[in-house]
Design a protein around this motif. Sequence first.
Motif, mmCIF file in Angstrom:
data_model
loop_
_atom_site.group_PDB
_atom_site.id
_atom_site.type_symbol
_atom_site.label_atom_id
_atom_site.label_comp_id
_atom_site.label_asym_id
_atom_site.label_seq_id
_atom_site.Cartn_x
_atom_site.Cartn_y
_atom_site.Cartn_z
ATOM 1 N N GLY A 104 0.738 -44.507 10.586
ATOM 2 C CA GLY A 104 2.086 -45.032 10.689
ATOM 3 C C GLY A 104 3.118 -44.346 9.827
ATOM 4 O O GLY A 104 4.320 -44.612 9.968
ATOM 5 N N ASP A 105 2.690 -43.462 8.928
ATOM 6 C CA ASP A 105 3.659 -42.746 8.090
ATOM 7 C C ASP A 105 4.530 -41.825 8.936
ATOM 8 O O ASP A 105 4.035 -41.152 9.858
ATOM 9 N N ASN A 106 5.820 -41.790 8.624
ATOM 10 C CA ASN A 106 6.709 -40.774 9.180
ATOM 11 C C ASN A 106 6.631 -39.553 8.279
ATOM 12 O O ASN A 106 6.848 -39.650 7.063
ATOM 13 N N VAL A 107 6.323 -38.393 8.876
ATOM 14 C CA VAL A 107 6.105 -37.176 8.100
ATOM 15 C C VAL A 107 7.052 -36.088 8.604
ATOM 16 O O VAL A 107 6.949 -35.652 9.757
ATOM 17 N N LEU A 108 7.975 -35.667 7.747
ATOM 18 C CA LEU A 108 8.875 -34.573 8.089
ATOM 19 C C LEU A 108 8.159 -33.262 7.834
ATOM 20 O O LEU A 108 7.695 -33.000 6.717
ATOM 21 N N ILE A 109 8.054 -32.430 8.863
ATOM 22 C CA ILE A 109 7.313 -31.176 8.768
ATOM 23 C C ILE A 109 8.245 -30.013 9.052
ATOM 24 O O ILE A 109 8.689 -29.813 10.189
ATOM 25 N N TRP A 110 8.560 -29.260 8.004
ATOM 26 C CA TRP A 110 9.375 -28.060 8.177
ATOM 27 C C TRP A 110 8.529 -26.961 8.831
ATOM 28 O O TRP A 110 7.346 -26.809 8.539
ATOM 29 N N GLY A 111 9.143 -26.175 9.706
ATOM 30 C CA GLY A 111 8.425 -25.091 10.366
ATOM 31 C C GLY A 111 7.200 -25.594 11.104
ATOM 32 O O GLY A 111 6.106 -25.043 10.982
ATOM 33 N N ALA A 117 -3.504 -36.469 14.320
ATOM 34 C CA ALA A 117 -4.896 -36.910 14.292
ATOM 35 C C ALA A 117 -5.092 -38.091 13.349
ATOM 36 O O ALA A 117 -6.007 -38.906 13.547
ATOM 37 N N GLY A 118 -4.242 -38.204 12.329
ATOM 38 C CA GLY A 118 -4.368 -39.279 11.351
ATOM 39 C C GLY A 118 -3.531 -40.500 11.659
ATOM 40 O O GLY A 118 -3.435 -41.407 10.829
ATOM 41 N N GLY A 119 -2.913 -40.552 12.823
ATOM 42 C CA GLY A 119 -2.140 -41.712 13.207
ATOM 43 C C GLY A 119 -0.754 -41.778 12.599
ATOM 44 O O GLY A 119 -0.091 -42.819 12.641
ATOM 45 N N ALA A 120 -0.271 -40.684 12.038
ATOM 46 C CA ALA A 120 1.087 -40.625 11.506
ATOM 47 C C ALA A 120 2.044 -40.157 12.593
ATOM 48 O O ALA A 120 1.626 -39.761 13.694
ATOM 49 N N ILE A 121 3.342 -40.210 12.286
ATOM 50 C CA ILE A 121 4.368 -39.781 13.240
ATOM 51 C C ILE A 121 5.054 -38.543 12.679
ATOM 52 O O ILE A 121 5.855 -38.637 11.739
ATOM 53 N N PRO A 122 4.745 -37.355 13.207
ATOM 54 C CA PRO A 122 5.399 -36.154 12.704
ATOM 55 C C PRO A 122 6.831 -36.049 13.207
ATOM 56 O O PRO A 122 7.106 -36.314 14.380
ATOM 57 N N VAL A 123 7.740 -35.703 12.315
ATOM 58 C CA VAL A 123 9.108 -35.343 12.678
ATOM 59 C C VAL A 123 9.186 -33.836 12.482
ATOM 60 O O VAL A 123 9.216 -33.339 11.360
ATOM 61 N N ARG A 130 19.996 -38.070 11.659
ATOM 62 C CA ARG A 130 19.282 -37.585 12.846
ATOM 63 C C ARG A 130 17.810 -38.003 12.799
ATOM 64 O O ARG A 130 17.226 -38.402 13.824
ATOM 65 N N ILE A 131 17.213 -37.936 11.617
ATOM 66 C CA ILE A 131 15.821 -38.370 11.473
ATOM 67 C C ILE A 131 15.681 -39.839 11.856
ATOM 68 O O ILE A 131 14.773 -40.225 12.600
ATOM 69 N N ARG A 132 16.599 -40.671 11.371
ATOM 70 C CA ARG A 132 16.512 -42.105 11.659
ATOM 71 C C ARG A 132 16.708 -42.401 13.145
ATOM 72 O O ARG A 132 16.129 -43.341 13.684
ATOM 73 N N GLU A 133 17.492 -41.559 13.815
ATOM 74 C CA GLU A 133 17.640 -41.715 15.266
ATOM 75 C C GLU A 133 16.310 -41.511 15.980
ATOM 76 O O GLU A 133 16.034 -42.131 17.011
ATOM 77 N N LEU A 134 15.471 -40.643 15.409
ATOM 78 C CA LEU A 134 14.196 -40.312 16.053
ATOM 79 C C LEU A 134 13.066 -41.252 15.654
ATOM 80 O O LEU A 134 12.030 -41.300 16.332
ATOM 81 N N THR A 135 13.244 -41.982 14.559
ATOM 82 C CA THR A 135 12.152 -42.823 14.042
ATOM 83 C C THR A 135 12.438 -44.316 14.189
ATOM 84 O O THR A 135 11.711 -45.138 13.616
ATOM 85 N N GLY A 136 13.484 -44.672 14.913
ATOM 86 C CA GLY A 136 13.813 -46.085 15.041
ATOM 87 C C GLY A 136 14.441 -46.656 13.791
ATOM 88 O O GLY A 136 14.227 -47.830 13.460
ATOM 89 N N GLY A 137 15.197 -45.821 13.087
ATOM 90 C CA GLY A 137 15.922 -46.284 11.911
ATOM 91 C C GLY A 137 15.189 -46.150 10.597
ATOM 92 O O GLY A 137 15.687 -46.618 9.561
ATOM 93 N N GLU A 138 14.049 -45.483 10.585
ATOM 94 C CA GLU A 138 13.261 -45.352 9.360
ATOM 95 C C GLU A 138 13.429 -43.975 8.728
ATOM 96 O O GLU A 138 13.546 -42.969 9.435
ATOM 97 N N ASP A 139 13.434 -43.944 7.400
ATOM 98 C CA ASP A 139 13.373 -42.674 6.679
ATOM 99 C C ASP A 139 11.929 -42.193 6.636
ATOM 100 O O ASP A 139 10.988 -42.953 6.927
#
Length: 453
Positions: free
Chosen positions: A225-232, A247-253, A301-310
């Motif tokens: 469930g973690d939101n993970v910002l991934i550069w590159g 694979a770990g059930g997180a949400i990559p941004v 923009r990140i919050r737009e993609l995650t449903g309002g979450e940082d």
Amino acid sequence: MNEILSAILSAEATAADFAALPLPESYRAITVHKDETEMFTGVDPAGKDPRKSLHLDEVPVPELGPGEALVAVMASSVNYNSVWSSLFEPLPTFAFLERYGRRGKLAKRHDLPYHVIGSDLAGVVLRTGPGVQVWKPGDEVVAHCLSVELESSDGHDDTMMDPEQRIWGFETNFGGLAELALVRSNQLMPKPRHLTWEEAAAPGLVNSTAYRQLVSRNGAQMKQGDNVLIWGASGGLGSYATQLALAGGAIPVCVVSTPQKAAICRSMGAEAIIDRDAEGYRFWRDENTQDPPEWKRFGKRIRELTGGEDVDIVFEHPGRETFGASVFVARKGGTIVTCASTSGYEHQYDNRYLWMSLKRIIGSHFANYREAWEANRLVAKGRIHPTLSKVYPLEETGQAAFDVYGNVHHGKVGVLCLAPTEGLGVRDEEMRARHVGAFNRFRSPAVPQAGAV
């Protein structure tokens, strides 16, 4: 060398057969030269060219010491540390070799006027030194790049904390971009049986690095469930971080720079994607001044993609260009974990957003033996896949490094060493058939091949 290759290609040679093979006196290797370390002094970064500094040389086979193994390298790959070596930045790697050489007679082998580089390999064990019990000639292996002495207690909880920790092929000699390589036996891991040689050589450094950064207790300890910002997110490191998050059930941004790279991330299963070039993010107004309103626009923009979450975790490696934004966009109590600084080492950020929001910055460097083993196990089980976009022959390693330096590649760029062609080395065709589409997503006809300008 032809006898060694014939034995490997036969797939029927026994341990005794490999042990009986005569070793050559020399082998072909990609090197940098000590007398050329000033060749790019004063040159603009755009004018620096790994094709000028990387050489294909015939070098002597090194002496085999206790606890070591000599491996016939079928394939390797290019990591950014090979680019640093080729550019002699942030300092020439000969400084590492000289310091290592002062440890004693065996270490002195590494202090040479040339440096055989490369921190990945897939190949076959040819010889083992005294004290090696687990591995034998003929074993098909990959190698992680952690070299440690473990004479200090500091490294026995986490081998990355060993005062004599080094990265093989970067801070040691006799690396993997060659026909033979010298490694410590505890660098060896089983080659995933469903992969080709070039595929098996691709994940090692970057997959292990991403595993420690995201998954390990020594990194961000990512959870479901973690939101993970991934550069590159489609690059050598980011492509494995994206897979590990999924694979770990997180949400990559996923942050990328072209529509093609965005398409690759979607093909891996990511949905939240930011094309930073298309959306015009520029986090610096000029060389000395960052642009906080851009951080805020990026966070929105990140919050737009995650449903309002940082984001809970920021997977950092560009460094100077992005670090201020990374600290800003992490949620309160969030984690910024960094393993590199490809855009510059001197980071600037507004500390108010760190201390007042109880965020953490974690430095992460490669992986310990256990972390590397777990990362390789995920590959062997088909949970994480190679991300090769192009493969070069050994003699064109300079071009491969040039691609990586120019960031015109996707995923990883491989190098054939002893392997005469791509596609060899698969031992489990049934498992391969279940995942073959995943191996080819970085080679899609819609994706420009590495080297395209």
